[in-house]
Design an enzyme around this catalytic site. Structure first.
Site, mmCIF file in Angstrom:
data_model
loop_
_atom_site.group_PDB
_atom_site.id
_atom_site.type_symbol
_atom_site.label_atom_id
_atom_site.label_comp_id
_atom_site.label_asym_id
_atom_site.label_seq_id
_atom_site.Cartn_x
_atom_site.Cartn_y
_atom_site.Cartn_z
ATOM 1 N N THR A 27 0.867 -1.181 0.000
ATOM 2 C CA THR A 27 0.000 0.000 0.000
ATOM 3 C C THR A 27 0.903 1.230 0.000
ATOM 4 O O THR A 27 2.121 1.110 0.152
ATOM 5 C CB THR A 27 -0.893 0.061 1.261
ATOM 6 N N ILE A 58 3.326 -1.033 4.648
ATOM 7 C CA ILE A 58 2.643 0.201 5.060
ATOM 8 C C ILE A 58 3.677 1.324 5.040
ATOM 9 O O ILE A 58 4.757 1.192 5.639
ATOM 10 C CB ILE A 58 2.077 0.073 6.503
ATOM 11 N N VAL A 84 7.654 -2.158 6.803
ATOM 12 C CA VAL A 84 7.605 -0.693 6.805
ATOM 13 C C VAL A 84 8.183 -0.157 5.489
ATOM 14 O O VAL A 84 9.299 -0.500 5.104
ATOM 15 C CB VAL A 84 8.378 -0.122 8.013
ATOM 16 N N LYS A 85 7.358 0.670 4.849
ATOM 17 C CA LYS A 85 7.796 1.244 3.571
ATOM 18 C C LYS A 85 8.458 2.595 3.832
ATOM 19 O O LYS A 85 7.827 3.511 4.387
ATOM 20 C CB LYS A 85 6.572 1.456 2.685
ATOM 21 N N ILE A 86 9.708 2.692 3.413
ATOM 22 C CA ILE A 86 10.468 3.939 3.575
ATOM 23 C C ILE A 86 10.948 4.365 2.186
ATOM 24 O O ILE A 86 11.565 3.567 1.471
ATOM 25 C CB ILE A 86 11.718 3.730 4.479
#
Ligand code: E4P
Length: 229
Positions: A27, A58, A84-86
């Site tokens: 997402t 996310i 975790v999307k960075i």
């Protein structure tokens, strides 16, 4: 090769999970907004429960490295399958590699996002990313060939024995899926609207129609033969 759904639409994801072809979900804030998920935590927890042990990416929503870290740690507590999307850089072009490195060193899986070049992919891998998300459609928007970057990235990872996975996103057409698969993507994340187009084919329908019609004819023949006896 794995397939992720690039969506926050619970029903669509549930549908494609039931088809047995989905290995995870990605997402971003734009997808959440489009799919009517305004409360990120509630939406993320719901999707994570639906996905079981499959990963759900996310994305953080800040330009500030300290806030990214704080959000990343909080997201990781929501469910064990949160990734975790960075972004590789923030909107000002500042490196986010330190955030990726810190989260990875705390055992938090990171999906480095918004990657548009091989060099960015190399650095994201070095920093400790689990997934290196190459945005194929956006690479092509700039007149470059996404397959060249995907191929180079995959070859480099294999040559040097890195565990990071090449994830290809920003799919704009079903042909992009085939191109990414042939270029060596470990994972392709696909928006739900492309999946029916991938599975359907007018000649497959025609073929099945022919078989069904012949099966009906065979049944009719059996009935006629029974009457004749
Ligand atoms: C991938 O993880 C991203 O969510 C997505 O594919 C971005 O693609 P876009 O170019 O459609 O925004």
């Amino acid at each position: 090769m794995q397939i992720f759904v690039d969506s926050a639409n619970y029903r669509e994801i549930e549908h494609w999970l039931r088809q047995g072809v989905i290995d995870g979900v990605t997402t971003n804030p734009s997808i959440m907004l489009k799919d009517g998920v305004y409360d990120i935590e509630e939406g993320a927890r719901r999707l994570c429960a639906l996905l079981g042990s499959r990963p759900v990416s996310i994305e953080v929503t800040s330009n500030d490295p300290a806030e990214m870290l704080e959000q990343g740690r909080a997201f990781a507590h929501w469910a064990p399958n949160v990734v975790v999307k960075i972004p590789v850089v923030n909107e000002f072009g500042d490196s986010c590699l330190g955030v990726i490195h810190q989260l990875a060193s705390e055992g938090i899986r990171v999906n480095t996002t918004a990657i548009l070049s091989f060099n960015q992919g190399i650095l994201a891998t070095k920093a400790g990313a689990t997934y290196v998300s190459i945005f194929a459609g956006r690479v092509a928007d700039e007149g470059n060939d996404p397959a060249t970057i995907v191929r180079a990235m995959r070859r480099w990872l294999d040559e040097w024995g890195y565990a990071a996975k090449v994830l290809v996103g920003s799919i704009r057409a079903v042909m992009d899926v085939q191109n990414a698969a042939m270029a060596g993507a470990h994972i392709i994340t696909i928006a739900p609207q492309f999946l029916p187009k991938m599975v359907d084919h007018k000649y497959s329908r025609e073929t099945v129609r022919q078989f069904n019609q012949d099966a009906e004819k065979a049944l009719a023949q059996i009935s006629q033969l029974r009457v004749a006896r």
